[in-house]
Design a protein around this motif. Structure first.
Motif, PDB file in Angstrom:
ATOM      1  N   ASN A  56       1.012  -1.547   0.277  1.00  0.00           N
ATOM      2  CA  ASN A  56      -0.122  -0.026  -0.224  1.00  0.00           C
ATOM      3  C   ASN A  56       1.335   1.412   0.056  1.00  0.00           C
ATOM      4  OD1 ASN A  56      -2.757  -1.072  -0.198  1.00  0.00           O
ATOM      5  ND2 ASN A  56      -2.526  -2.014   1.639  1.00  0.00           N
ATOM      6  N   ASN A  57       1.941   1.141  -0.621  1.00  0.00           N
ATOM      7  CA  ASN A  57       2.767   2.426  -0.444  1.00  0.00           C
ATOM      8  C   ASN A  57       2.693   3.171   1.163  1.00  0.00           C
ATOM      9  OD1 ASN A  57       4.666   3.634  -2.081  1.00  0.00           O
ATOM     10  ND2 ASN A  57       3.634   5.113  -2.362  1.00  0.00           N
ATOM     11  N   LYS A  58       3.162   2.469   1.946  1.00  0.00           N
ATOM     12  CA  LYS A  58       3.216   3.435   3.358  1.00  0.00           C
ATOM     13  C   LYS A  58       4.785   3.139   3.805  1.00  0.00           C
ATOM     14  CE  LYS A  58      -1.270   2.286   5.359  1.00  0.00           C
ATOM     15  NZ  LYS A  58      -1.927   1.639   6.292  1.00  0.00           N
ATOM     16  N   PRO A  59       4.955   4.525   4.749  1.00  0.00           N
ATOM     17  CA  PRO A  59       6.640   4.305   5.402  1.00  0.00           C
ATOM     18  C   PRO A  59       6.040   3.074   5.923  1.00  0.00           C
ATOM     19  CG  PRO A  59       5.053   6.585   5.224  1.00  0.00           C
ATOM     20  CD  PRO A  59       3.926   5.578   5.268  1.00  0.00           C
ATOM     21  N   LEU A  60       8.217   3.010   5.374  1.00  0.00           N
ATOM     22  CA  LEU A  60       8.137   1.636   6.855  1.00  0.00           C
ATOM     23  C   LEU A  60       8.923   1.400   7.316  1.00  0.00           C
ATOM     24  CD1 LEU A  60       8.102  -1.739   5.674  1.00  0.00           C
ATOM     25  CD2 LEU A  60      10.128  -1.624   4.778  1.00  0.00           C
ATOM     26  N   PRO A  61       8.820   1.590   8.886  1.00  0.00           N
ATOM     27  CA  PRO A  61       9.405   1.861  10.005  1.00  0.00           C
ATOM     28  C   PRO A  61      10.463   1.287  10.052  1.00  0.00           C
ATOM     29  CG  PRO A  61       7.702   1.139  10.359  1.00  0.00           C
ATOM     30  CD  PRO A  61       7.454   0.878   8.949  1.00  0.00           C
ATOM     31  N   GLU A  62      11.932   2.297  11.076  1.00  0.00           N
ATOM     32  CA  GLU A  62      13.129   1.843  10.642  1.00  0.00           C
ATOM     33  C   GLU A  62      13.337   0.438  11.187  1.00  0.00           C
ATOM     34  OE1 GLU A  62      16.854   2.652  10.568  1.00  0.00           O
ATOM     35  OE2 GLU A  62      14.709   3.610   9.236  1.00  0.00           O
ATOM     36  N   ALA A  63      12.162   0.009  12.269  1.00  0.00           N
ATOM     37  CA  ALA A  63      12.680  -1.601  12.765  1.00  0.00           C
ATOM     38  C   ALA A  63      12.796  -2.642  11.227  1.00  0.00           C
ATOM     39  CB  ALA A  63      11.512  -1.492  13.739  1.00  0.00           C
ATOM     40  N   TRP A  64      11.810  -2.032  10.395  1.00  0.00           N
ATOM     41  CA  TRP A  64      11.361  -3.000   9.817  1.00  0.00           C
ATOM     42  C   TRP A  64      12.394  -3.402   8.704  1.00  0.00           C
ATOM     43  CZ3 TRP A  64       5.191  -2.399   9.075  1.00  0.00           C
ATOM     44  CH2 TRP A  64       4.626  -2.641  10.571  1.00  0.00           C
ATOM     45  N   ARG A  65      12.812  -1.873   7.699  1.00  0.00           N
ATOM     46  CA  ARG A  65      13.660  -1.657   7.406  1.00  0.00           C
ATOM     47  C   ARG A  65      14.544  -2.333   7.856  1.00  0.00           C
ATOM     48  NH1 ARG A  65      15.810   2.779   6.494  1.00  0.00           N
ATOM     49  NH2 ARG A  65      16.775   1.423   3.748  1.00  0.00           N
ATOM     50  N   SER A  66      15.599  -1.671   8.537  1.00  0.00           N
ATOM     51  CA  SER A  66      16.671  -2.687  10.016  1.00  0.00           C
ATOM     52  C   SER A  66      16.665  -4.136   9.281  1.00  0.00           C
ATOM     53  CB  SER A  66      16.869  -2.198  11.195  1.00  0.00           C
ATOM     54  OG  SER A  66      18.206  -3.343  11.792  1.00  0.00           O
ATOM     55  N   PHE A  67      15.053  -4.834   9.862  1.00  0.00           N
ATOM     56  CA  PHE A  67      15.334  -5.776   9.876  1.00  0.00           C
ATOM     57  C   PHE A  67      14.985  -6.806   8.482  1.00  0.00           C
ATOM     58  CE2 PHE A  67      12.057 -10.127   9.626  1.00  0.00           C
ATOM     59  CZ  PHE A  67      12.538 -10.449  10.845  1.00  0.00           C
ATOM     60  N   LEU A  68      14.892  -5.991   6.944  1.00  0.00           N
ATOM     61  CA  LEU A  68      15.054  -6.913   5.972  1.00  0.00           C
ATOM     62  C   LEU A  68      16.726  -6.345   5.445  1.00  0.00           C
ATOM     63  CD1 LEU A  68      12.335  -5.508   4.156  1.00  0.00           C
ATOM     64  CD2 LEU A  68      12.760  -7.441   5.121  1.00  0.00           C
ATOM     65  N   ASP A  69      17.903  -5.430   5.851  1.00  0.00           N
ATOM     66  CA  ASP A  69      18.759  -5.336   5.995  1.00  0.00           C
ATOM     67  C   ASP A  69      19.650  -6.397   6.450  1.00  0.00           C
ATOM     68  OD1 ASP A  69      17.513  -2.756   4.779  1.00  0.00           O
ATOM     69  OD2 ASP A  69      18.422  -1.505   6.095  1.00  0.00           O
ATOM     70  N   HIS A  70      19.369  -7.226   7.680  1.00  0.00           N
ATOM     71  CA  HIS A  70      19.899  -8.144   8.147  1.00  0.00           C
ATOM     72  C   HIS A  70      19.583  -9.361   7.449  1.00  0.00           C
ATOM     73  CE1 HIS A  70      20.848  -4.431  10.907  1.00  0.00           C
ATOM     74  NE2 HIS A  70      22.253  -5.273  10.854  1.00  0.00           N
ATOM     75  N   SER A  71      19.196  -9.632   6.133  1.00  0.00           N
ATOM     76  CA  SER A  71      18.608 -10.698   5.650  1.00  0.00           C
ATOM     77  C   SER A  71      19.431 -11.233   4.917  1.00  0.00           C
ATOM     78  CB  SER A  71      17.449 -11.042   4.950  1.00  0.00           C
ATOM     79  OG  SER A  71      17.113 -10.175   3.802  1.00  0.00           O
ATOM     80  N   ASP A  72      19.389 -12.523   4.235  1.00  0.00           N
ATOM     81  CA  ASP A  72      20.350 -12.995   3.152  1.00  0.00           C
ATOM     82  C   ASP A  72      20.312 -12.267   1.672  1.00  0.00           C
ATOM     83  OD1 ASP A  72      22.818 -13.652   4.961  1.00  0.00           O
ATOM     84  OD2 ASP A  72      21.209 -15.418   5.169  1.00  0.00           O
ATOM     85  N   VAL A  73      18.381 -12.349   1.671  1.00  0.00           N
ATOM     86  CA  VAL A  73      17.884 -11.743   1.119  1.00  0.00           C
ATOM     87  C   VAL A  73      18.027 -10.165   0.597  1.00  0.00           C
ATOM     88  CG1 VAL A  73      16.378 -12.006  -1.045  1.00  0.00           C
ATOM     89  CG2 VAL A  73      17.338 -13.965   0.004  1.00  0.00           C
ATOM     90  N   LYS A  74      18.749  -9.213  -0.637  1.00  0.00           N
ATOM     91  CA  LYS A  74      18.826  -7.976  -0.089  1.00  0.00           C
ATOM     92  C   LYS A  74      17.325  -7.310  -1.454  1.00  0.00           C
ATOM     93  CE  LYS A  74      22.062  -7.343   2.607  1.00  0.00           C
ATOM     94  NZ  LYS A  74      22.143  -7.007   3.961  1.00  0.00           N
ATOM     95  N   VAL A  75      16.908  -6.293  -0.238  1.00  0.00           N
ATOM     96  CA  VAL A  75      15.778  -5.286  -1.176  1.00  0.00           C
ATOM     97  C   VAL A  75      15.653  -4.363  -1.350  1.00  0.00           C
ATOM     98  CG1 VAL A  75      13.042  -5.922  -0.966  1.00  0.00           C
ATOM     99  CG2 VAL A  75      14.106  -7.257   0.202  1.00  0.00           C
ATOM    100  N   ASP A  76      15.456  -4.712  -2.880  1.00  0.00           N
ATOM    101  CA  ASP A  76      15.130  -2.649  -3.690  1.00  0.00           C
ATOM    102  C   ASP A  76      13.903  -1.745  -2.571  1.00  0.00           C
ATOM    103  OD1 ASP A  76      15.594  -0.586  -4.554  1.00  0.00           O
ATOM    104  OD2 ASP A  76      15.557  -1.436  -6.740  1.00  0.00           O
ATOM    105  N   LEU A  77      14.331  -1.157  -2.280  1.00  0.00           N
ATOM    106  CA  LEU A  77      13.004  -0.182  -0.830  1.00  0.00           C
ATOM    107  C   LEU A  77      13.116   0.710  -2.712  1.00  0.00           C
ATOM    108  CD1 LEU A  77      13.690  -1.348   2.563  1.00  0.00           C
ATOM    109  CD2 LEU A  77      12.266  -2.869   0.805  1.00  0.00           C
TER     110      LEU A  77
END
Length: 426
Positions: free
Chosen positions: A344-365
């Motif tokens: 829904n194109n909503k702002p992604l909270p920093e905690a969730w962005r950090s969670f994704l950043d630490h995964s082995d699969v990099k996501v183009d945000l």
């Protein structure tokens, strides 16, 4: 300093152990990449949604007084029916879903007391979020080998499939239980069920008989060549029924079970791959649902059913490890939240962005308003080259060495599987 001040932690993530974060982070990243690519729900993408009323019965015997599910109360409600994988043809064999939102305000569909996600079939095929991640990445041969030692998983897979003539003629189960807290302080585990108002429609309605060890990928099962119904006939049937004088009616049932004192027994009670014995823990009819209004496709698309939407009286059972039965409900709530914000194109909270950043699969945000813009050349190619010990991905209860991986553009649900093989992800 600014980042630290504005960083709001997500306690669901903070209470996870390292292994749990690793498994769930990779799972969330894969689903996030898929969500950004298709700009829609990954599972249960199409369906039909209506609004109506939940009316609870008066004086249901044997149930202690409860603040939410209280005698005689009424709530505005939204029900969204859907297919699990089939996104273009309702005639495909598929699990069918019923997401229920109990509203506190009939004029505001975003103000909800409780979200419940139900589906056809009395059980789910993965006990934990670790098992679910393993199931997604392993091939057909590995899955068949797994069910040889766990035939109840095979039964769960086949029992979830339904040939449907109408969403309104199926039985839906929560599989996963919640913690009920009653007015007298008593606590119980509870599962939910939705059955058609017509008692003549039994639980086997639309049931599919097994033809192999495991069913094929349901999204690819073609319709019968003699089936001439429209592609989205379930949606058409739903609208016709809601607009008829009879409307669509269901009976809401609850299944109660005392909270065991022993940890091993609690794990067994929370195991969503095994339904509770209905003779020992019978379903109790607590109210009726009437759907009176069809929501538009746009209204339905914007809905964000959140499994973690709960209250003190109807709580989510927490997990700290991906090997605990409660991790299935607890873990998926994080993935739901992240993907819904991206969709829904909503702002992604920093905690969730950090969670994704630490995964082995990099996501183009880049599609996320809160994402930091990336250089164009970085979007095209990101290399995850680290010592293998740091690449170890934990799936289920096994540590798997992950070799050097090159990720081009978006990840996908196959990303985790390919990464474990050291292949290129495109």
């Amino acid at each position: 300093m600014v980042k630290n001040i504005t960083h709001t932690l997500d306690d669901r993530i903070e209470e996870m152990d390292i292994k749990y974060k690793k498994v769930l982070g990779n799972l969330a990243a894969n689903f996030s990449a898929a969500t950004l690519k298709v700009k829609a729900r990954y599972f249960h993408r199409i369906g039909a949604t209506g609004k109506g009323t939940l009316r609870l019965y008066k004086n249901v015997p044997g149930i202690p007084e409860h603040k939410i599910f209280s005698s005689g109360k009424s709530y505005p409600i939204i029900v969204r029916h859907s297919n699990c994988l089939s996104s273009d043809d309702d005639a495909r064999i598929d699990p069918r879903g019923a997401a229920i939102r109990i509203l506190s305000d009939e004029h505001d569909t975003s103000t909800a007391l409780l979200d419940l996600t139900l589906k056809t079939g009395k059980s789910f095929h993965a006990r934990t979020i670790g098992d679910f991640a393993t199931w997604l990445i392993c091939g057909a041969e590995a899955r068949e080998e797994q069910v040889k030692n766990a035939p109840h998983v095979k039964d769960a897979m086949w029992d979830s499939l339904r040939k449907a003539n109408s969403y309104a003629e199926l039985h839906y189960y929560s599989n996963i239980c919640r913690l009920f807290r009653f007015e007298d302080g008593k606590e119980m585990y509870v599962k939910f069920k939705l059955r058609p108002f017509d008692k003549e429609i039994n639980e086997d309605s639309g049931k599919v008989e097994p033809t192999s060890i495991l069913p094929p990928e349901t999204g690819a099962i073609p319709r019968d060549e003699n089936d001439t119904r429209p592609l989205l006939f379930l949606n058409d049937d739903f609208q016709r029924r809601v607009n008829s004088p009879e409307k669509i009616q269901y009976v809401l049932q609850l299944q109660f079970r005392p909270v065991p004192n022993d940890e091993t027994v609690r794990e067994a009670a929370l195991d969503c791959t095994r339904p509770w014995d209905e003779k020992e823990y019978p379903y109790v009819e607590v109210g009726e649902i009437t759907i009176e209004q069809v929501l538009t496709n746009d209204e339905s698309r914007k809905l964000e059913f959140n499994p973690f939407l709960r209250c003190h009286e109807v709580d989510v059972i927490r997990a700290t490890s991906c090997s605990q039965s409660a991790s299935m409900d607890h873990g998926r709530s994080v993935v739901y939240s992240i993907c819904q914000h991206l969709r829904n194109n909503k702002p992604l909270p920093e905690a969730w962005r950090s969670f994704l950043d630490h995964s082995d699969v990099k996501v183009d945000l880049n599609g996320c308003p809160m994402a930091v813009l990336m250089e164009k050349e970085d979007v095209q190619k990101v290399t995850l080259a680290r010592p293998w010990i740091k690449e170890a991905g934990f799936i289920g209860s096994r540590a798997v060495a992950m070799p050097r991986v090159t990720v081009e553009k978006e990840g996908s649900l196959a990303a985790l599987s390919l990464a474990m093989k050291g292949e290129i992800i495109k």
